[in-house]
Design a protein around this motif. Structure first.
Motif, PDB file in Angstrom:
ATOM      1  N   PRO A 369       0.816  -1.217   0.000  1.00 13.93           N
ATOM      2  CA  PRO A 369       0.000   0.000   0.000  1.00 13.93           C
ATOM      3  C   PRO A 369       0.852   1.270   0.000  1.00 13.93           C
ATOM      4  CG  PRO A 369       0.018  -1.013   2.168  1.00 13.93           C
ATOM      5  CD  PRO A 369       0.708  -1.974   1.240  1.00 13.93           C
ATOM      6  N   GLY A 370       0.280   2.361  -0.475  1.00 16.21           N
ATOM      7  CA  GLY A 370       0.942   3.649  -0.397  1.00 16.21           C
ATOM      8  C   GLY A 370       1.125   4.082   1.045  1.00 16.21           C
ATOM      9  N   ASN A 371       2.056   5.031   1.256  1.00 15.03           N
ATOM     10  CA  ASN A 371       2.369   5.510   2.600  1.00 15.03           C
ATOM     11  C   ASN A 371       2.746   4.374   3.543  1.00 15.03           C
ATOM     12  OD1 ASN A 371       2.227   8.387   2.577  1.00 15.03           O
ATOM     13  ND2 ASN A 371       0.005   8.248   2.349  1.00 15.03           N
ATOM     14  N   TYR A 372       3.565   3.459   3.019  1.00 12.14           N
ATOM     15  CA  TYR A 372       4.071   2.368   3.861  1.00 12.14           C
ATOM     16  C   TYR A 372       5.599   2.289   3.803  1.00 12.14           C
ATOM     17  CZ  TYR A 372       5.001  -2.255   5.733  1.00 12.14           C
ATOM     18  OH  TYR A 372       5.496  -3.285   6.484  1.00 12.14           O
ATOM     19  N   GLY A 410       1.377  16.967  -0.286  1.00 15.23           N
ATOM     20  CA  GLY A 410       0.180  16.157  -0.069  1.00 15.23           C
ATOM     21  C   GLY A 410       0.131  15.538   1.302  1.00 15.23           C
ATOM     22  N   ASP A 411      -0.298  14.279   1.373  1.00 21.19           N
ATOM     23  CA  ASP A 411      -0.604  13.643   2.648  1.00 21.19           C
ATOM     24  C   ASP A 411       0.366  12.528   3.007  1.00 21.19           C
ATOM     25  OD1 ASP A 411      -1.339  12.027   0.601  1.00 21.19           O
ATOM     26  OD2 ASP A 411      -3.280  11.438   1.423  1.00 21.19           O
ATOM     27  N   SER A 412       1.656  12.709   2.704  1.00 17.44           N
ATOM     28  CA  SER A 412       2.635  11.689   3.071  1.00 17.44           C
ATOM     29  C   SER A 412       2.950  11.792   4.559  1.00 17.44           C
ATOM     30  CB  SER A 412       3.916  11.844   2.257  1.00 17.44           C
ATOM     31  OG  SER A 412       4.744  12.859   2.797  1.00 17.44           O
ATOM     32  N   ALA A 413       3.635  10.756   5.084  1.00 16.06           N
ATOM     33  CA  ALA A 413       3.969  10.725   6.503  1.00 16.06           C
ATOM     34  C   ALA A 413       5.018  11.767   6.882  1.00 16.06           C
ATOM     35  CB  ALA A 413       4.466   9.321   6.880  1.00 16.06           C
ATOM     36  N   ASP A 430      -2.461   6.682  12.006  1.00 12.30           N
ATOM     37  CA  ASP A 430      -3.594   7.507  12.425  1.00 12.30           C
ATOM     38  C   ASP A 430      -3.292   8.130  13.785  1.00 12.30           C
ATOM     39  OD1 ASP A 430      -5.156   7.054  10.197  1.00 12.30           O
ATOM     40  OD2 ASP A 430      -6.041   5.225  11.035  1.00 12.30           O
ATOM     41  N   TRP A 431      -3.252   9.453  13.810  1.00 12.26           N
ATOM     42  CA  TRP A 431      -2.990  10.198  15.045  1.00 12.26           C
ATOM     43  C   TRP A 431      -4.274  10.887  15.496  1.00 12.26           C
ATOM     44  CZ3 TRP A 431       1.887  11.767  17.486  1.00 12.26           C
ATOM     45  CH2 TRP A 431       2.993  11.053  17.003  1.00 12.26           C
ATOM     46  N   ASN A 432      -4.378  11.067  16.814  1.00  2.56           N
ATOM     47  CA  ASN A 432      -5.522  11.777  17.377  1.00  2.56           C
ATOM     48  C   ASN A 432      -5.028  12.688  18.493  1.00  2.56           C
ATOM     49  OD1 ASN A 432      -8.205  12.489  17.956  1.00  2.56           O
ATOM     50  ND2 ASN A 432      -8.307  10.941  19.589  1.00  2.56           N
ATOM     51  N   THR A 433      -5.240  13.970  18.354  1.00  9.66           N
ATOM     52  CA  THR A 433      -4.780  14.939  19.350  1.00  9.66           C
ATOM     53  C   THR A 433      -5.972  15.743  19.874  1.00  9.66           C
ATOM     54  OG1 THR A 433      -2.672  15.148  18.181  1.00  9.66           O
ATOM     55  CG2 THR A 433      -3.214  16.872  19.768  1.00  9.66           C
ATOM     56  N   VAL A 434      -6.032  15.896  21.178  1.00 10.41           N
ATOM     57  CA  VAL A 434      -7.147  16.635  21.778  1.00 10.41           C
ATOM     58  C   VAL A 434      -6.613  17.691  22.737  1.00 10.41           C
ATOM     59  CG1 VAL A 434      -8.736  14.673  21.597  1.00 10.41           C
ATOM     60  CG2 VAL A 434      -7.382  14.982  23.681  1.00 10.41           C
ATOM     61  N   LEU A 435      -7.388  18.727  22.929  1.00 12.90           N
ATOM     62  CA  LEU A 435      -7.082  19.778  23.893  1.00 12.90           C
ATOM     63  C   LEU A 435      -7.769  19.448  25.212  1.00 12.90           C
ATOM     64  CD1 LEU A 435      -5.954  22.625  24.548  1.00 12.90           C
ATOM     65  CD2 LEU A 435      -8.115  23.567  23.665  1.00 12.90           C
ATOM     66  N   ARG A 444     -12.978   4.602  21.858  1.00 16.98           N
ATOM     67  CA  ARG A 444     -12.509   3.219  21.729  1.00 16.98           C
ATOM     68  C   ARG A 444     -12.084   2.982  20.277  1.00 16.98           C
ATOM     69  NH1 ARG A 444     -13.095  -1.172  24.818  1.00 16.98           N
ATOM     70  NH2 ARG A 444     -14.607  -0.063  26.144  1.00 16.98           N
ATOM     71  N   VAL A 445     -10.850   2.526  20.101  1.00 15.68           N
ATOM     72  CA  VAL A 445     -10.314   2.289  18.761  1.00 15.68           C
ATOM     73  C   VAL A 445     -10.178   0.797  18.541  1.00 15.68           C
ATOM     74  CG1 VAL A 445      -8.375   2.654  17.214  1.00 15.68           C
ATOM     75  CG2 VAL A 445      -9.042   4.471  18.796  1.00 15.68           C
ATOM     76  N   THR A 446     -10.750   0.339  17.472  1.00 15.48           N
ATOM     77  CA  THR A 446     -10.628  -1.073  17.112  1.00 15.48           C
ATOM     78  C   THR A 446      -9.797  -1.195  15.841  1.00 15.48           C
ATOM     79  OG1 THR A 446     -12.670  -1.017  15.810  1.00 15.48           O
ATOM     80  CG2 THR A 446     -12.837  -1.661  18.142  1.00 15.48           C
TER      81      THR A 446
END
Length: 449
Positions: A369-372, A410-413, A430-435, A444-446
């Protein structure tokens, strides 16, 4: 002091091939020749040879001239690590023998500033009747070291070579592996300013090769000059900043190791990212299957040499099943420039898993896959085995190669980072940032593997 360690100007080496020298005469022949000359000077007829005797001198066969090297010129600065690449017979080993002064050039000149240690063949520079310890001192003396300097390196040499138990045994009783380990340890640890290493390391096992590569990297970091010949392209790009490509005895490219290796692979394979065996007699094969083609392709089926890091990459293998009644396991490996295997993948296709494959031509494609993948040059190895019984049909190392490029757009790492990123792969996670995370209920992440 000049920063040039080696200067080569118009270097050429010519060999005479096809010539056969006259056989050496026996003592009887020498005596008879002398008597014939003496009788001739006194006006007497020399006695006739016995008609039953065999003439020992054989006529010479007509010879031809062969240029192993022609008009090669380059400079190497102190501390440079230079890889020499090219197909068999290109002149690589001849160049190293000239630099090591094992043989003399036909024309041209070589200027070397510094002590040279060369490892060209197993046992080069060793005296078979001397012990390992005595050979260490002999080589140190040849390099110009004082006798008092050598003991300071002895413990490191013995530890690296792992021959302590046999150090006082004559080298003629060593195995080829023991001789190689000791020879490399001596060449690398006696502090030469210039280290020359030929493909001899290929005879060692994988652990020893890794150990040697680590030592040469250490030698390079100490600012010493290294000349390294190898058919292992990842090893060349890993160790060397610069590479020289020889073809038919001529220097045809000199520059950045990645660029030179890319050019060499391109010239060797026709196209760097594809190879096909149109003649079945020359195709890699076993008793029941043969390899017909390998390609690196885009999602629309085109062979491609450079891929945007965000795009998928297809590794495609075509093979021909020659006999009925066998199950097969097509597999591929992906290696980077440092000699690290990134992927070892076995075909996973439910349509064929566990099924006998009838004779015919097959195409198996593995998709990455791309971005690997990370940036750099990558090398594809393909192999095929039968199942029950497990018999290898072919194993083709580094048969094709391709490059992965990250433009930073673009959306590369890479995101907004412009520097060098580490890691053998570069997936975009996949990143997740919160204040104020204390006020946020965690999601919950599966994940499905």
């Amino acid at each position: 002091m000049s920063d040039i360690a080696i200067r080569v100007e118009g270097l050429s080496k010519q060999y005479r091939i096809g010539a056969r020298r006259k056989a050496h005469n026996t003592l009887r022949d020498h005596l008879m020749s002398g008597l014939q000359s003496l009788w001739s000077r006194n006006g007497h007829q020399p006695p006739a040879r016995n008609s039953g005797s065999v003439e020992s001198a054989k006529p010479e066969v007509e010879s031809t001239l062969f240029w192993a090297l022609q008009d090669v010129s380059f400079d190497v600065k102190r501390g440079e690590t230079v890889g020499i690449v090219g197909r068999n017979g290109a002149g690589k080993s001849t160049l190293l023998k000239l630099l090591s002064r094992i043989t003399e050039p036909t024309s041209g000149r070589i200027e070397i500033d510094g002590r040279v240690a060369a490892l060209l063949e197993v046992g080069t520079g060793f005296h078979n009747e001397l012990t390992g310890r005595e050979n260490i001192y002999l080589n140190g003396t040849i390099l110009g070291m004082k006798r008092a300097e050598i003991p300071r390196q002895l413990d490191e040499i013995v530890a690296f070579s792992e021959v302590e138990q046999f150090l006082d045994t004559p080298v003629k009783r060593y195995s080829s592996g023991m001789t190689l380990r000791l020879a490399f340890a001596v060449a690398a640890h006696l502090n030469p300013e210039i280290l020359i290493v030929d493909e001899v390391l290929a005879v060692g096992d994988a652990a020893f090769q890794k150990k040697c590569m680590g030592k040469m990297e250490g030698v390079a970091k100490e600012g010493r000059t290294i000349f390294f010949v190898s058919h292992n392209m990842p090893a060349v790009t890993r160790l060397c900043q610069r590479a020289i490509l020889l073809e038919d005895g001529k220097l045809c490219r000199d520059g950045n190791s990645h660029e030179v290796v890319s050019a060499y692979l391109h010239s060797e394979l026709g196209t760097m990212s594809a190879r096909e065996w149109t003649d079945p007699l020359k195709a890699p094969r076993g008793e029941v299957a043969m390899l017909r083609a390998v390609r690196v392709c885009t999602s629309d089926g085109r062979s491609e040499e450079a891929f945007d890091i965000r795009k998928p990459v297809g590794l495609e293998m075509e093979y021909e099943v020659l006999k009925p009644g066998y199950k097969f396991m097509p597999s591929m490996e992906l290696w980077n420039e440092e000699g690290v295997c990134l992927i070892d993948s076995i075909e996973y296709d439910p349509n064929w898993r566990g099924r006998v494959r009838p004779p015919g031509r097959y195409r198996s494609t593995a998709w990455i896959p791309g971005n690997y993948l990370a940036e750099g040059t990558l090398f594809v190895t393909v192999y095929l085995e039968t199942v029950d019984p497990k018999i290898k049909q072919f194993y083709e190392k580094q048969v094709v190669a391709f490059s992965v490029v990250d433009s930073g757009e673009g959306d590369s790492a890479r995101v907004d980072f412009a520097g060098k990123l580490r890691g053998v792969v570069r997936p975009r996670l996949d990143w997740n940032t919160v204040l104020n995370p204390e006020n946020v209920q965690p999601e919950r992440v599966t994940s499905e593997l």
